[in-house]
Design an enzyme around this catalytic site. Structure first.
Site, PDB file in Angstrom:
ATOM      1  N   HIS A 152      -7.644  -0.380  19.133  1.00 30.68           N
ATOM      2  CA  HIS A 152      -7.268   0.775  18.311  1.00 30.68           C
ATOM      3  C   HIS A 152      -8.493   1.397  17.652  1.00 30.68           C
ATOM      4  CE1 HIS A 152      -4.718   3.390  15.992  1.00 30.68           C
ATOM      5  NE2 HIS A 152      -5.033   2.834  14.833  1.00 30.68           N
ATOM      6  N   ASN A 159     -11.661  -3.396   3.619  1.00 32.39           N
ATOM      7  CA  ASN A 159     -10.284  -3.664   4.023  1.00 32.39           C
ATOM      8  C   ASN A 159     -10.038  -5.098   4.453  1.00 32.39           C
ATOM      9  OD1 ASN A 159      -9.716  -1.041   3.442  1.00 32.39           O
ATOM     10  ND2 ASN A 159      -9.472  -0.364   5.550  1.00 32.39           N
ATOM     11  N   GLY A 203       0.838  -1.187   0.000  1.00 29.18           N
ATOM     12  CA  GLY A 203       0.000   0.000   0.000  1.00 29.18           C
ATOM     13  C   GLY A 203       0.872   1.234   0.000  1.00 29.18           C
ATOM     14  N   ALA A 204       2.041   1.120  -0.655  1.00 29.15           N
ATOM     15  CA  ALA A 204       3.083   2.143  -0.559  1.00 29.15           C
ATOM     16  C   ALA A 204       2.762   3.432  -1.300  1.00 29.15           C
ATOM     17  CB  ALA A 204       4.408   1.578  -1.085  1.00 29.15           C
ATOM     18  N   ILE A 212      -1.347  -2.049   9.839  1.00 27.91           N
ATOM     19  CA  ILE A 212      -1.844  -0.691  10.059  1.00 27.91           C
ATOM     20  C   ILE A 212      -3.286  -0.559   9.556  1.00 27.91           C
ATOM     21  CG2 ILE A 212      -1.559   1.726   9.321  1.00 27.91           C
ATOM     22  CD1 ILE A 212       1.459   1.241   9.279  1.00 27.91           C
ATOM     23  N   ARG A 252      -0.291  10.223  20.085  1.00 32.66           N
ATOM     24  CA  ARG A 252      -1.311  11.233  20.409  1.00 32.66           C
ATOM     25  C   ARG A 252      -1.352  11.501  21.913  1.00 32.66           C
ATOM     26  NH1 ARG A 252      -5.744   8.735  16.316  1.00 32.66           N
ATOM     27  NH2 ARG A 252      -5.525  10.230  14.609  1.00 32.66           N
ATOM     28  N   MET A 312      -0.123   8.912  11.185  1.00 30.70           N
ATOM     29  CA  MET A 312      -0.104   7.442  11.192  1.00 30.70           C
ATOM     30  C   MET A 312       1.182   6.927  10.570  1.00 30.70           C
ATOM     31  SD  MET A 312      -1.761   4.729  12.138  1.00 30.70           S
ATOM     32  CE  MET A 312      -0.234   3.832  12.420  1.00 30.70           C
ATOM     33  N   ASP A 363      -1.903   5.912  18.922  1.00 34.61           N
ATOM     34  CA  ASP A 363      -2.575   6.236  20.181  1.00 34.61           C
ATOM     35  C   ASP A 363      -1.566   6.673  21.236  1.00 34.61           C
ATOM     36  OD1 ASP A 363      -4.961   5.365  18.956  1.00 34.61           O
ATOM     37  OD2 ASP A 363      -4.522   3.292  19.514  1.00 34.61           O
ATOM     38  N   GLY A 423       1.141   5.159   3.019  1.00 38.56           N
ATOM     39  CA  GLY A 423       2.276   4.438   2.465  1.00 38.56           C
ATOM     40  C   GLY A 423       3.409   5.321   1.976  1.00 38.56           C
ATOM     41  N   GLY A 472      -0.179   4.944  -1.213  1.00 43.33           N
ATOM     42  CA  GLY A 472      -1.314   5.600  -0.583  1.00 43.33           C
ATOM     43  C   GLY A 472      -0.930   6.729   0.347  1.00 43.33           C
TER      44      GLY A 472
END
Length: 343
Positions: free
Chosen positions: A180, A94, A8-9, A117, A153, A236, A150, A14, A11
């Site tokens: 998550h 997904n 998913g590089a 992820i 953050r 992320m 998390d 990614g 995206g």
């Protein structure tokens, strides 16, 4: 050679994730896979003056080549969350993407560490584990749900309330347990002032309540602010790179005492017995010490405040359904569900 594959590089997560990983001297080969555009992203990153080789791989037919010889596979692939969507809403799309990538890992790099992820992590991690079980290559020490955002953050939001708290200091890492998504995220804020350098920090009950809610639903802030253009991607990517590099520090460099919060399969992991009995779950996020084989030890949950105990109870109840949904996606396929891809 240490080969890290990002699935998913191309995206929103990614690309910045791959950029951050390209800077590490722990990685000798960075393989970028996606259904489109990965070759262009790889060409761009390959001009950065660090030693690692970068290759791009596009389409299902190129996945085997990307995965061959992988030390670590990071999976941010999938669709982003839109306004009004929960992480669970993402499941329908997904789940099949993660299933197919896990199957490819089982076939082409069964010993690789797999870092998930793709949301909803509470369900996609069980999907990966069930696929690997069916292929007889499952090692619970090597599959991780990346819940590091998390933790990131938590440190940032606490700093905004208590400026004397240094958010980037590794010693100030805040333990986050549960899962998550939303109410399954439980930051353990009661332990901050037990650290010698943070003894002056204290919270009012209202501050604890506000901080906890913001940490649990911080993703909604980003979804709303992006106004339909997606969810948290840059933060992320930062969190995903942090966890990946922590794992590499422990597994490649042999660094001891590397601890991160992560969502793992408890049965079969060293030190997980107490947490299994306490939660009654097979999957849970908590502090894990990383080592050469992945999970070196699952650390026991810290002593919780009364408020945190209540939050963990809520998290456990919600996680039961999340986990079951992921497991059943593999063990009890529903009529009309997309078949597994031939990769």
């Amino acid at each position: 050679m240490v080969k890290v594959v990002v699935c998913g590089a191309a995206g929103g997560i990614g690309q910045p994730l791959s950029l951050l990983l390209k800077q590490s001297d722990l990685i000798s080969h960075l393989a970028l896979y996606d259904i489109v555009n990965a070759i262009g992203v790889a060409a761009d990153l390959s001009h950065i003056n660090t030693a690692s080789k970068v290759t791009g791989h596009v389409g299902a037919g190129a996945l085997a080549e990307a995965l061959q010889g992988a030390h670590t596979v990071v999976i941010p692939a999938g669709v982003p969350r839109r306004p009004g969507m929960t992480r669970d809403d993402l499941f329908k799309v997904n789940a099949s993407i993660v299933r197919d990538l896990a199957q490819a890992c089982a076939e082409h790099c069964p010993k690789a560490f797999i870092l998930v992820i793709s949301n909803p992590v509470n369900s996609t991690v069980p999907i990966v584990c069930e696929v690997l079980k069916k292929a007889n290559v499952f090692d619970p020490r090597r599959v991780f749900g990346v819940t590091t955002l998390d933790v990131v953050r938590s440190s940032r939001f606490v700093h905004e309330v208590k400026p004397q708290f240094e958010p980037h200091e590794i010693a100030n890492r805040i333990t986050v347990v549960g899962g998550h998504s939303g109410a399954t995220i439980v930051p353990i804020l009661s332990k901050i002032n037990q650290q010698p350098h943070n003894q002056s920090i204290s919270f009012t009950p209202e501050e604890i309540k506000t901080l906890t809610h913001r940490i649990q639903f911080g993703g909604d802030e980003v979804v709303k602010a992006k106004d339909g253009a997606g969810s948290a991607t840059l933060s992320m990517a930062y969190a995903g790179a942090r966890f990946t590099l922590s794992l590499l520090e422990a597994s490649v460099r042999g660094k001891r005492g590397v601890v991160e919060s992560t969502f793992v399969h408890l049965p079969g992991n060293p030190g997980s017995e107490w947490n299994q009995r306490f939660t009654g779950l097979d999957y849970f996020a908590q502090d894990v010490e990383l080592g050469p084989d992945g999970v070196a030890k699952v650390l026991a949950l810290p002593e919780l405040s009364t408020e945190e105990q209540a939050l963990v109870k809520i998290a456990i109840n919600e996680l039961k359904g999340n986990v079951t949904k992921g497991v059943k996606f593999i063990t009890e396929p529903q009529p009309g569900a997309p078949p597994a891809a031939k990769l």
